[in-house]
Design a protein around this motif. Structure first.
Motif, short mmCIF file in Angstrom:
data_model
loop_
_atom_site.label_atom_id
_atom_site.label_comp_id
_atom_site.label_asym_id
_atom_site.label_seq_id
_atom_site.Cartn_x
_atom_site.Cartn_y
_atom_site.Cartn_z
N PHE A 68 5.81 -0.18 8.58
CA PHE A 68 5.66 -1.52 9.17
C PHE A 68 4.43 -1.48 10.07
O PHE A 68 4.49 -1.03 11.21
CB PHE A 68 6.92 -1.85 9.97
CG PHE A 68 7.09 -3.32 10.28
CD1 PHE A 68 6.32 -4.30 9.68
CD2 PHE A 68 8.06 -3.72 11.19
CE1 PHE A 68 6.51 -5.64 9.97
CE2 PHE A 68 8.26 -5.06 11.49
CZ PHE A 68 7.47 -6.02 10.88
N SER A 71 3.20 -7.03 11.87
CA SER A 71 4.22 -8.04 11.61
C SER A 71 3.61 -9.44 11.64
O SER A 71 2.51 -9.64 12.17
CB SER A 71 5.34 -7.95 12.66
OG SER A 71 4.90 -8.47 13.90
N SER A 72 4.34 -10.39 11.10
CA SER A 72 3.87 -11.77 11.15
C SER A 72 3.77 -12.25 12.60
O SER A 72 2.95 -13.11 12.92
CB SER A 72 4.81 -12.67 10.33
OG SER A 72 6.16 -12.50 10.74
N TYR A 145 3.86 -9.14 7.73
CA TYR A 145 5.18 -9.19 7.10
C TYR A 145 6.24 -9.62 8.10
O TYR A 145 6.27 -9.15 9.24
CB TYR A 145 5.55 -7.82 6.53
CG TYR A 145 6.97 -7.74 6.02
CD1 TYR A 145 7.28 -8.14 4.73
CD2 TYR A 145 8.00 -7.31 6.85
CE1 TYR A 145 8.59 -8.11 4.27
CE2 TYR A 145 9.32 -7.27 6.40
CZ TYR A 145 9.60 -7.68 5.11
OH TYR A 145 10.90 -7.65 4.67
N GLY A 146 7.14 -10.48 7.67
CA GLY A 146 8.32 -10.84 8.43
C GLY A 146 9.46 -11.04 7.45
O GLY A 146 9.33 -11.76 6.46
N SER A 202 13.51 -5.73 14.48
CA SER A 202 12.32 -6.56 14.69
C SER A 202 11.85 -7.25 13.41
O SER A 202 10.67 -7.21 13.06
CB SER A 202 11.19 -5.72 15.30
OG SER A 202 11.53 -5.28 16.59
N ASN A 203 12.80 -7.86 12.71
CA ASN A 203 12.47 -8.69 11.54
C ASN A 203 11.86 -7.87 10.41
O ASN A 203 10.97 -8.33 9.70
CB ASN A 203 11.51 -9.83 11.96
CG ASN A 203 11.52 -10.99 10.99
OD1 ASN A 203 12.45 -11.17 10.19
ND2 ASN A 203 10.47 -11.79 11.03
N PHE A 204 12.34 -6.66 10.21
CA PHE A 204 11.82 -5.75 9.19
C PHE A 204 12.88 -5.47 8.14
O PHE A 204 13.97 -4.96 8.45
CB PHE A 204 11.38 -4.45 9.86
CG PHE A 204 10.82 -3.41 8.94
CD1 PHE A 204 9.76 -3.69 8.09
CD2 PHE A 204 11.33 -2.12 8.94
CE1 PHE A 204 9.24 -2.72 7.24
CE2 PHE A 204 10.81 -1.14 8.11
CZ PHE A 204 9.76 -1.45 7.26
#
Length: 248
Positions: A68, A71-72, A145-146, A202-204
């Protein structure tokens, strides 16, 4: 629609070794701050740790490694930090690709790559093409990425297919939904590692992490090395994975 990629003929990991390890690389900023350095140098040190993680994963027999990286939500960071991160990404896409290809590492990027601009998007495509035949390790890098956005995009794509008459909504199951995700042809992660002592996703990989094992390490990402990966895999080996089939 999220386009599925061709499947990859990579053998499964040895017993006791997670086939797919995903890492939330956290702590670059704190590493730099603790040394009185600018955050950009923390990100550079973090990029060096990526190389160590790739080498250690391949040596351990891991077949899939997902990192990761951006992130978005990172787009909301200060403009100068985003600029430094994208410049570092641009540099490493050019500097590391030849080495990855020599080592049999196949690089793929998941996320909204178009947000980085045409030059980086083209560099990503070139890197993926150059390493396409790698069979020792699948390296997936999550950029812009989200997971919630990924799931929402998959739902929209499914709705479009149904509206066009190409898909009967009654036939939609988990496998069908999974084919519309960025990770369509990838195995779900067996082990998710997060560095820096934080204990959240964390939205992963929210969909894909349903039955993953988690290991949270106090080490900051720029200090991550082979010993830390070995410790996480050791913790994974000591666990019994039940997949909800039976109680304790």
């Amino acid at each position: 629609m999220l386009a599925a990629r061709p499947s990859v003929a990579v053998p499964a990991a040895e017993p006791g070794v997670p086939n797919h390890v995903a890492i939330i690389m956290d702590g670059n900023g704190r590493w730099a701050a603790s040394r009185g350095l600018p955050r950009a140098l923390g990100h550079k040190a973090g990029a060096d740790a990526v190389r160590r993680a790739i080498e250690a994963s391949a040596k351990a027999g891991v077949r899939w490694l997902t990192l990761f990286a951006f992130s978005s939500e990172n787009w909301h960071r200060p403009a100068d930090e985003v600029r430094d991160l994208t410049a570092l990404l641009r540099f490493y896409l050019r500097a590391e690709v030849a080495a990855l290809a020599r080592e049999g590492v196949r690089l793929r990027v998941i996320g909204e790559r178009s947000r980085f601009g045409p030059d980086i998007a083209q560099a990503i495509e070139a890197a993926e093409a150059t390493t396409a035949h790698g069979k020792s390790l699948n390296l997936n890098v999550a950029l812009s990425y989200g997971a919630r956005a990924e799931i929402a995009a998959a739902a929209r794509a499914l709705a479009e297919e149904a509206r066009a008459g190409r898909l009967d909504p009654a036939t939609i199951d988990e496998a069908t939904f999974g084919r519309f995700l960025f990770t369509a042809d990838m195995p779900d992660p067996d082990l998710i590692i997060r560095t820096s002592g934080e204990q959240r996703l964390s939205n992963f990989l929210l969909w894909q992490a349903a039955y993953a094992e988690f290991v949270f390490l106090d080490v900051l990402w720029p200090d991550f090395g082979a010993a830390d990966l070995e410790a996480a895999i050791g913790a994974y080996r000591r666990r019994e994975r039940r997949y909800g089939a039976r109680g304790a």
